[in-house]
Design an enzyme around this catalytic site. Structure first.
Site, PDB file in Angstrom:
ATOM      1  N   ARG A 122      63.936 112.125  34.463  1.00 51.71           N
ATOM      2  CA  ARG A 122      62.614 111.546  34.683  1.00 51.71           C
ATOM      3  C   ARG A 122      62.292 111.413  36.160  1.00 51.71           C
ATOM      4  NH1 ARG A 122      63.340 106.374  30.902  1.00 51.71           N
ATOM      5  NH2 ARG A 122      65.355 106.473  31.928  1.00 51.71           N
ATOM      6  N   ASP A 148      69.340 112.245  32.684  1.00 49.52           N
ATOM      7  CA  ASP A 148      68.042 111.610  32.907  1.00 49.52           C
ATOM      8  C   ASP A 148      67.264 112.408  33.942  1.00 49.52           C
ATOM      9  OD1 ASP A 148      65.894 109.920  33.388  1.00 49.52           O
ATOM     10  OD2 ASP A 148      67.113 108.104  33.325  1.00 49.52           O
TER      11      ASP A 148
END
Ligand SMILES: [Zn+2]
Length: 251
Positions: free
Chosen positions: A177, A175
């Site tokens: 982000r 991840d």
């Protein structure tokens, strides 16, 4: 395409709607609010819409910024935006959603994930609450790996890799982000406390670490089907999502 000189009237209209936000790498130019009537489950709901552009150039000479737009090929780069509802600056309690763009889920209504459902549902939750904002984060496709890589990851998932394994095998971290730009925009629009709609503790953490006042978390559930059951289970088992009330988390 580039006109020689920006019309004075055009500049004076736009200047009032642009806000400069400083970042570590330069600036965010936030444009809005723009009245946006939205069809939400058959009802027309009025949101206020803003979009923002990241730039290395930091200038309050907006004429320079506007002049450069037509040569920047911005459609090739994704810009993020935010839908605001109610008196977002002043109302005491606001619901916030940080939504990661999902081409397949949001646009096509793919049942492989629950993003499309979450998008509409969080807009509805914000409307019912009376005040809030939905951030639509355009550089978050496939947890930050991009649309093409997400297609590759889906191919692996069709061959029994889970969401996390697929991303890792393509050379990505699970991840990647980042919420810092969205949080900067949020702070420019509101300083009072917010409640975050999420099942993802990383999002809550990012918001708290930014110094934003966070009054709590509201979970978002639903739209579980045979197509996304495994994906949702992976979120709990591999990505640290919180499992509330015995239902499966989304996002
Ligand atoms: Zn999705």
């Amino acid at each position: 395409m580039n006109q020689t000189k920006l019309d004075r009237k055009v500049l004076s209209i736009l200047e009032k709607k642009i806000k400069l936000i400083h970042t570590e790498k330069g600036a965010i130019y936030l444009v809005g609010p723009i009245r946006l009537p939205v069809n939400l489950y058959g009802e027309t709901v009025i949101f206020q819409w803003y979009s923002w552009l990241n730039s290395e150039e930091v200038s309050e000479d907006y004429e320079r910024i506007i002049d450069k737009l037509s040569s920047q090929n911005l459609a090739e780069l994704q810009q993020s935006s935010v839908l605001v509802y109610g008196d977002f600056e002043l109302n005491e309690d606001a619901l916030i959603r940080m939504h990661s763009i999902c081409h397949t889920g949001d646009i096509f209504g793919s049942k492989r994930c629950d993003c499309g459902y979450q998008l509409k549902q969080s807009m509805k939750m914000i409307q019912e609450h009376g005040t809030g904002a939905l951030f639509y984060l355009a550089n978050h496709e496939g947890r930050g790996i991009g649309l093409f890589s997400k297609a590759m990851a889906y191919v692996l998932q069709e061959n029994d890799y889970d969401t996390v394994e697929a991303n890792v095998n393509l050379g990505f971290v699970d991840d990647s982000r980042n919420y810092s730009d969205a949080i900067k925009v949020l702070k420019a629009l509101r300083t009072k406390p917010v409640t975050l709609i999420t099942n993802n503790p990383k999002k809550l953490q990012a918001l708290k670490e930014s110094g934003m006042l966070v009054s709590g978390r509201t979970p978002i559930w639903g739209d579980i089907s045979e197509f996304n059951e495994k994906y949702l289970q992976t979120k709990i088992q591999r990505s640290g999502h919180l499992k509330d009330e015995g239902t499966c988390p989304n996002e």
